[in-house]
Design an enzyme around this catalytic site. Sequence first.
Site, mmCIF file in Angstrom:
data_model
loop_
_atom_site.group_PDB
_atom_site.id
_atom_site.type_symbol
_atom_site.label_atom_id
_atom_site.label_comp_id
_atom_site.label_asym_id
_atom_site.label_seq_id
_atom_site.Cartn_x
_atom_site.Cartn_y
_atom_site.Cartn_z
ATOM 1 N N GLU A 289 0.861 -1.192 0.000
ATOM 2 C CA GLU A 289 0.000 0.000 0.000
ATOM 3 C C GLU A 289 0.888 1.230 0.000
ATOM 4 O OE1 GLU A 289 -2.903 -0.097 3.133
ATOM 5 O OE2 GLU A 289 -4.191 -1.457 2.011
ATOM 6 N N HIS B 5 -8.678 11.008 2.846
ATOM 7 C CA HIS B 5 -8.329 9.933 1.912
ATOM 8 C C HIS B 5 -8.485 10.471 0.494
ATOM 9 C CE1 HIS B 5 -7.981 6.151 -0.094
ATOM 10 N NE2 HIS B 5 -7.674 5.581 1.059
ATOM 11 N N ARG C 100 -1.045 9.427 1.722
ATOM 12 C CA ARG C 100 -2.378 9.973 1.472
ATOM 13 C C ARG C 100 -2.432 11.493 1.425
ATOM 14 N NH1 ARG C 100 -5.509 5.654 5.326
ATOM 15 N NH2 ARG C 100 -5.235 4.008 3.784
ATOM 16 N N ARG D 248 -1.185 9.350 9.103
ATOM 17 C CA ARG D 248 -1.131 7.903 9.330
ATOM 18 C C ARG D 248 -0.688 7.155 8.080
ATOM 19 N NH1 ARG D 248 -5.351 3.535 8.795
ATOM 20 N NH2 ARG D 248 -6.562 5.098 7.715
HETATM 21 C C1 FAD Z 1 -13.664 3.054 5.039
HETATM 22 C C2 FAD Z 1 -12.534 2.804 5.972
HETATM 23 C C3 FAD Z 1 -11.510 1.955 5.597
HETATM 24 C C4 FAD Z 1 -10.437 1.730 6.467
HETATM 25 N N1 FAD Z 1 -9.461 0.845 6.097
HETATM 26 C C5 FAD Z 1 -8.483 0.545 6.986
HETATM 27 C C6 FAD Z 1 -7.520 -0.461 6.695
HETATM 28 O O1 FAD Z 1 -7.569 -1.089 5.653
HETATM 29 N N2 FAD Z 1 -6.559 -0.698 7.614
HETATM 30 C C7 FAD Z 1 -6.470 -0.033 8.808
HETATM 31 O O2 FAD Z 1 -5.558 -0.297 9.599
HETATM 32 N N3 FAD Z 1 -7.386 0.913 9.112
HETATM 33 C C8 FAD Z 1 -8.389 1.204 8.247
HETATM 34 N N4 FAD Z 1 -9.320 2.143 8.574
HETATM 35 C C9 FAD Z 1 -9.260 2.773 9.891
HETATM 36 C C10 FAD Z 1 -9.684 1.787 10.961
HETATM 37 O O3 FAD Z 1 -10.754 1.011 10.474
HETATM 38 C C11 FAD Z 1 -10.150 2.487 12.229
HETATM 39 O O4 FAD Z 1 -9.254 3.470 12.625
HETATM 40 C C12 FAD Z 1 -10.252 1.481 13.369
HETATM 41 O O5 FAD Z 1 -10.961 0.363 12.949
HETATM 42 C C13 FAD Z 1 -10.932 2.114 14.544
HETATM 43 O O6 FAD Z 1 -11.273 1.095 15.452
HETATM 44 P P1 FAD Z 1 -11.855 1.487 16.855
HETATM 45 O O7 FAD Z 1 -12.103 0.198 17.561
HETATM 46 O O8 FAD Z 1 -10.993 2.481 17.508
HETATM 47 O O9 FAD Z 1 -13.251 2.261 16.531
HETATM 48 P P2 FAD Z 1 -14.530 1.772 15.730
HETATM 49 O O10 FAD Z 1 -14.271 0.529 15.015
HETATM 50 O O11 FAD Z 1 -15.032 2.921 14.955
HETATM 51 O O12 FAD Z 1 -15.583 1.442 16.907
HETATM 52 C C14 FAD Z 1 -16.130 2.453 17.712
HETATM 53 C C15 FAD Z 1 -17.178 1.832 18.642
HETATM 54 O O13 FAD Z 1 -17.510 2.788 19.663
HETATM 55 C C16 FAD Z 1 -18.913 2.768 19.879
HETATM 56 N N5 FAD Z 1 -19.342 4.051 20.446
HETATM 57 C C17 FAD Z 1 -19.022 5.307 20.022
HETATM 58 N N6 FAD Z 1 -19.626 6.229 20.802
HETATM 59 C C18 FAD Z 1 -20.335 5.549 21.741
HETATM 60 C C19 FAD Z 1 -21.200 5.935 22.811
HETATM 61 N N7 FAD Z 1 -21.462 7.217 23.094
HETATM 62 N N8 FAD Z 1 -21.787 4.960 23.559
HETATM 63 C C20 FAD Z 1 -21.559 3.661 23.287
HETATM 64 N N9 FAD Z 1 -20.752 3.232 22.275
HETATM 65 C C21 FAD Z 1 -20.157 4.167 21.517
HETATM 66 C C22 FAD Z 1 -19.470 2.511 18.482
HETATM 67 O O14 FAD Z 1 -20.816 2.075 18.582
HETATM 68 C C23 FAD Z 1 -18.489 1.466 17.966
HETATM 69 O O15 FAD Z 1 -18.894 0.195 18.429
HETATM 70 C C24 FAD Z 1 -10.388 2.386 7.724
HETATM 71 C C25 FAD Z 1 -11.417 3.241 8.089
HETATM 72 C C26 FAD Z 1 -12.499 3.451 7.229
HETATM 73 C C27 FAD Z 1 -13.586 4.379 7.660
#
Ligand code: FAD
Length: 489
Positions: free
Chosen positions: A114, A228, A275, A371
Amino acid sequence: MNKEYDVLIVGSGAAGLYGALQFPENVNVLLISKRELTLSNSSLAQGGVACVLDRINDDFQLHIADTMTAGKNKNNPAAVETLVREGPGDVLRLKELGVDFDLDENGEMQKTLEAGHSRHRIVHHKDSTGKAIVDALIEQVKKRPNIKICDNTLLYKLDKTDSGFLAGLVYADGSSEVVAAHYCIMASGGIGRVYQYTTNSAIATGDGITLAFMLGARIRHLSWIQFHPTAFAAENDRERFLISEAVRGEGAILLNCNGERFAEKYDPRGHLAPRDVVSNAIMQESIATNSEKFYLDISYKDPEFVKNRFPMIYQNCLKENIDITKDRIPVFPCQHYLMGGIDVDLEARTTVDRLYAAGECSHTGVHGANRLASNSLLEALVFSRRAACDILNRMKTDSNPSFPAFDEHDDLSGKKLPHGYRTEVRKIIQDCHFVIPKPEAAPQSLERITEILSDIISGGYEINRDFVEARSLATVAAIILREVVKQDD
Ligand SMILES: Cc1cc2nc3c(=O)[nH]c(=O)nc-3n(C[C@H](O)[C@H](O)[C@H](O)COP(=O)(O)OP(=O)(O)OC[C@H]3O[C@@H](n4cnc5c(N)ncnc54)[C@H](O)[C@@H]3O)c2cc1C
């Protein structure tokens, strides 16, 4: 009887789920998610997870160097080192937990390239890696009797007490309750919804960052946003699906409105530059050509390869009447990722005792100012595990007496929040802090956001999801703009 937990985990993305799995059966965990368990940025991740598994053709120093270069050397070197050295162990653990990574002809995990990576080191499950990870982790979490899972459960407040937190929850049926937990891991994801156009899921409204900020936790670099370069350029949809970097990694070419390659004019790495560089090139070319029309072209590749390697992108584009094996894909930059967040140390400890943060809501310093692709799922895994380990260590010495009796119910009633605040906040941030920012507009924008926020907080509105998210968007916008104003002083 008041409800008490050892650990509250806010979020069912990669950080929340993987963190939860680190706790043994004698630790009582409550894991909440404000919508369905699978609605998260983690589920949307396409490209994969970056890590050095092949120590012959790759090495830790190269991954560290690539991460630091992408981050403009504004990364925290200790955090990068931890990420890169410990990450492979967590990725192998994911495989043991049932994540179905694509394998090569030797049965090893397939590794792709990538942008910004000097080696093929991204492991993946086709182009839906995040979903594969989340599905496997949910299955594992559901098997653990010590983890209580509450989906469609919104955290609306987090109060600190001497031995932990009182957390206000609104459940799916609209009822509410205050519960206690000795430790909290905030794994609540990013802030994409503070923009008009984003690749982020609807949950990405910065709730956890806002609640941590309200508790006095240090927040850093919220204005460090990654755009992005190649989101699908849909006409009106707020959530824009991503045409992953891996598509360029596999040979897709970036074209301007005249069908010409242009990225090399702005950087010798062309469309495989990091990016921010490619996003900037697109915006400059947009000014030069007076057009917002840009395309990715992978139609010259074998159609079977394209369909098999990118089945989700192929299907998503087909729904928009674009057959990527024949047509160019319209793309344009949009908000994608937050590098800053709740400031944490290497154990994912925030500046508030017993409060941890992991994943996109946190600022570990791993990403610096930009990132490197596919480092964020890795960060979510490594630092949520470290948070859990630190809590387990603390539990050996913290006495954690029962909480004194507390009121289980807050009065959440109030007026209905007026329409339009969220839309206005989004427009302000989109106008003022996009790829080519306009710092001169920040002071006035901040003034308006401050007015909106103070009305939301003191207006006597009913506390529900609409209220919590509007409060979060306005708080996040205010922090971003304050940072911009300060930098411009
Ligand atoms: C389209 C896309 C493609 C991506 N591709 C990649 C990739 O290929 N490789 C990579 O490394 N990263 C990638 N990323 C980034 C990566 O996916 C995210 O940074 C990472 O998954 C975030 O994980 P997280 O567990 O921190 O948050 P999230 O997976 O966003 O989870 C957040 C959680 O918090 C909960 N929550 C939020 N507020 C509250 C509240 N007030 N009360 C209760 N629950 C709450 C939500 O319901 C959810 O369950 C991508 C992101 C996107 C958007």
